[in-house]
Motif scaffolding. Sequence first.
Motif, PDB file in Angstrom:
ATOM      1  N   PHE A   8       0.834  -1.189   0.000  1.00 53.65           N
ATOM      2  CA  PHE A   8       0.000   0.000   0.000  1.00 53.65           C
ATOM      3  C   PHE A   8       0.878   1.252   0.000  1.00 53.65           C
ATOM      4  O   PHE A   8       0.664   2.186  -0.767  1.00 53.65           O
ATOM      5  N   TRP A   9       1.883   1.236   0.865  1.00 50.08           N
ATOM      6  CA  TRP A   9       2.778   2.397   0.994  1.00 50.08           C
ATOM      7  C   TRP A   9       3.502   2.655  -0.317  1.00 50.08           C
ATOM      8  O   TRP A   9       3.604   3.800  -0.778  1.00 50.08           O
ATOM      9  N   LEU A  10       4.019   1.568  -0.922  1.00 51.23           N
ATOM     10  CA  LEU A  10       4.720   1.718  -2.196  1.00 51.23           C
ATOM     11  C   LEU A  10       3.776   2.269  -3.266  1.00 51.23           C
ATOM     12  O   LEU A  10       4.124   3.185  -4.018  1.00 51.23           O
TER      13      LEU A  10
ATOM     14  N   PHE C 109      10.326  -0.872   2.286  1.00 49.24           N
ATOM     15  CA  PHE C 109       9.469  -1.844   1.601  1.00 49.24           C
ATOM     16  C   PHE C 109      10.026  -2.197   0.220  1.00 49.24           C
ATOM     17  O   PHE C 109       9.788  -3.291  -0.285  1.00 49.24           O
ATOM     18  N   MET C 110      10.741  -1.259  -0.392  1.00 51.39           N
ATOM     19  CA  MET C 110      11.412  -1.591  -1.662  1.00 51.39           C
ATOM     20  C   MET C 110      12.401  -2.719  -1.443  1.00 51.39           C
ATOM     21  O   MET C 110      12.491  -3.666  -2.222  1.00 51.39           O
ATOM     22  N   VAL C 111      13.160  -2.596  -0.346  1.00 54.01           N
ATOM     23  CA  VAL C 111      14.180  -3.609  -0.057  1.00 54.01           C
ATOM     24  C   VAL C 111      13.524  -4.945   0.267  1.00 54.01           C
ATOM     25  O   VAL C 111      14.048  -6.008  -0.079  1.00 54.01           O
ATOM     26  N   LEU C 189      18.727   5.982   1.058  1.00 53.47           N
ATOM     27  CA  LEU C 189      18.206   5.056   2.065  1.00 53.47           C
ATOM     28  C   LEU C 189      18.135   3.647   1.498  1.00 53.47           C
ATOM     29  O   LEU C 189      18.509   2.676   2.151  1.00 53.47           O
ATOM     30  N   TYR C 190      17.679   3.556   0.252  1.00 57.84           N
ATOM     31  CA  TYR C 190      17.573   2.236  -0.370  1.00 57.84           C
ATOM     32  C   TYR C 190      18.942   1.575  -0.453  1.00 57.84           C
ATOM     33  O   TYR C 190      19.117   0.421  -0.064  1.00 57.84           O
TER      34      TYR C 190
END
Lengths: 294, 368, 302
Positions: A8-10, C109-111, C189-190
């Motif tokens: 959701f955040w992404l 959350f990307m990671v 950050l990523y």
Amino acid sequence: MDSRFGRFWLAMGYAFLYIPILTLVVLSFNESKLVSVWGGFSLKWYGVLAKDEAVIDALFLTLRIAFFSATAAVILGTLAAFAMVRYPRFFGRTTFSAHLNAPLVVPEVITGLSLLLFFVMIQNLLGPVEEWGPFLTLFKNTFGFPEERGAFTIWAGHASIGMAFAAVVIQSRLIEMDKSLEEAAMDLGCKPFQVFYLVTFPQIVPALLSAWLLTFTISMDDVVTTAFLSGPASTTLPVLIMGKARLGLDPTINAIATITVAIVACAVFAGSLYMFRQEKKLAAEAAAAYRDAD
Amino acid sequence: MNARNAQADAGFVRIDRLTKRFDDVAAVDNVSIEIAKGEIFALLGSSGCGKSTLLRMLAGFETPSEGTIYLEGQPVSAMQPYNRPINMMFQSYALFPHLTVWDNIAFGLKREGMPKAQIEERVEEMLRIVQLKKFVKRKPHQLSGGQQQRVALARALAKRPKLLLLDEPLGALDAKLREETQMELKNIIKNVGVTCVLVTHDQDEAMTMADRIAIMSEGRFRQVGLPFEIYETPNCRFVADFIGKVNLFDGALTEDAPDYCVVTTPEGVFYVNHGVTGTEGMDVTVAVRPEKIGLSSSAPTDTSRNAVTGTIVTNSYYGSASIYHVQLATGKRVLVSCEHSSRHDEHFQRDDPVWLCWEPESLVVLRS
Amino acid sequence: MSAVTRIVGDLRQGWGRYTVIGVPYLFLIVLFTIPFLVVLRLSFSQADGASFADLTSYTDGILHIQIKLANYIYLATDDLYAETYLSSLKFAAINTGLCLFIGYPFAYFMVRSPVSMRPALLMLVSLPFWTSFLLRVYAWQGLLDDEGIINGLLMWVGIIEEPIQMLRTSFSLIVGMVYTYLPFMILPLYSNLVKMDMRLLEAAKDLGCGPLKAFWLITVPLSKNGIIAGSMLVFIPSVGEYVIPTLLGGPDNLMIGRVLWDEFFANNDWPMASSVAVTMVLLILAPLVIFNRYQSQTGGDR
């Protein structure tokens, strides 16, 4: 829970980043001049744009400046990156590195102001150029500087900003490059310059390319420094757009934006397709190598 | 071969009082050595001992602070690396990723300005030597680790260097491949007949590949000798400890004759069948390798052997041999390795009381 | 003999070395150092347009150095400037905080996304860099205008009856800044978080930490350098921002970049603009120096 919230955040983040761009694209096809009214699909703003000679002129000027400043920035940035990576000690290295990184943090208003004042000072110091002989006169006739500011002063400013960015990109590639490759070349009989063009250069070509694209984009995009450095006859596209945007909403800007987005999207798509194919090819070849290793 | 030639061959490479300082720290400290033509000479030491710096000075990547390197009697230390008749095989191979196998091998020849036909012939020859004919058109990333290593070797040999330098030649290979490659590499070098200096931190690699080994630490040579000499007669504690496993007993020299000596240690009085040039009462160390110690459950009948008693602390069975840790009465632990030459060899368990004994000739007295 | 060859070799190498270092150095000095010195000098001059009254003069055998602090005194005493500096810092700080608040979970959350998806996710974050920053800021004009898309949408749904003024307020200014600078926060950050060893989190869980506690006690402290780098990348350029406050900010949202611009182009007061610029550099230098000192300290620890 973790992953659902994450998704959701992404999604929200990407929406935030992309919705404004998408609205520009959609609005560029809006018949109506009003943002909140959908007047039907139309290409009329593109037509207006195509007939606007100021925009076309500005575009070509911007492209020309971007091309030459990116080229200069990459050449200077390569030299600077080599100086930083290959020579751990030289007189004034700390100052050099501080200078090199400064354009990355100094606000554009200051870069623009200082360069402008500098060019004005040169102009004042030199006085009428004709008195300084044929060389400077030729220079003036070619570049318009120092008599007035324009493409040349913008180019110089963009090149000095771009150089810092190019140096960062090339530096990181040079650092990760295996230094023993250069030593091996020397061991096998290459003189220093041969080492560069036979071994180092082919290794850093991708970095040079991306540095060039980055500095080209920065130059294409720059408003503030350019506004300080441009003369009456040299309005670049961003300066033109800025002028229009300050007066309020203008549908032709949407059309410009859409064209930019289309070009970038195509380039990125082609680029990633190429990278994807290349990676697949590499993987397949490596697998084959291990299969028939004896 | 007449005497004159033999003389020249002995000092084919001569390193004369070579020193390299970085910021006042001597990485290589006053090193002198002569290497014979056709010899494989290994520099063995742990990281930071100066072996790589020495190799890089031979290649020309570092300039000596003091001293000179001679090749066939000519000083080469002032020559640029690209002018030296010396080639190196790099640790990570340093194969040019944008060039094919063929171009990598031909790279140095092209710089020499060798005629095209001759280059082709030479590359062909190199490919035959390293058995890589099938792979000429491949790029380095399309090769396995072992193949890459052979390309690197072929590239370094292609210019027919007078001296070949190998920087950790097998370091990038996995353990299983290493053993086969070791022998193959040695074979190729010996067949070609090139003089070779090899740097390694792996003692097995140095032992199997080299004709002569120099043990380095803190920028100096601790001992130079044949692999056999280095293992059997180390000249100091450092070398004894560095090569293989060893038990060391500190004690004092109590009797010194030309052909034997006696050393008294807290663990016992040991007879050694070689003399020591020293004064009686001086502090010395006695070294004995684990495989030279015999274990038995009863006291040895032969009184000429050195013998002490102890208790088994740990026992590990490896099939071909067993390794025991034995605690002596003084609390000192001794490592013993027993080869199982017969299926009915005695096996000892934890807490078994045992006798340890060894021949006087198995001992080495170390003075430093 | 050998000494001669060595010296010749050194000179030949030296030639390359001087070019590699000298050419960019000269370029930087001419187009960066000297221009800034010109600004510095002009900031001590009087407001008489474009002329350069000499600060030093040599008469009667005495070297006279005149430094006119008038501009700085005016800067220090005039409330408008103090307010402008403060409000620039305030907006930059709010921007940094919001970017961190949105960007940290985003990068995290990307990671945590599948490895195969990460390159695409990363590319999508950096893609906006390649399109014009000016056009992206302009897009918010259309979204936030009184007759813009958001107001239109809200009225069509019926939540509001009259348009809310969003454009040319602090709100639109902050939205524009966060929108522009968010990628600058996410990317460092990523690249910091992606290097983290996930087994550390497993170890923390094994030792009795809940997921949130593990995040707070393990992930956050380990990503400190990424947080600092991202914050610097956002904070420093946003202090001197000109385009966003001009296009999206309200008349009372004072930003230093904009004041400098007006001082220069509208009032034609070059010395004053120079003083503003010098003060701005000092303002930006402070966090950089602290950052560098911090970095060299932690660098020494490792």
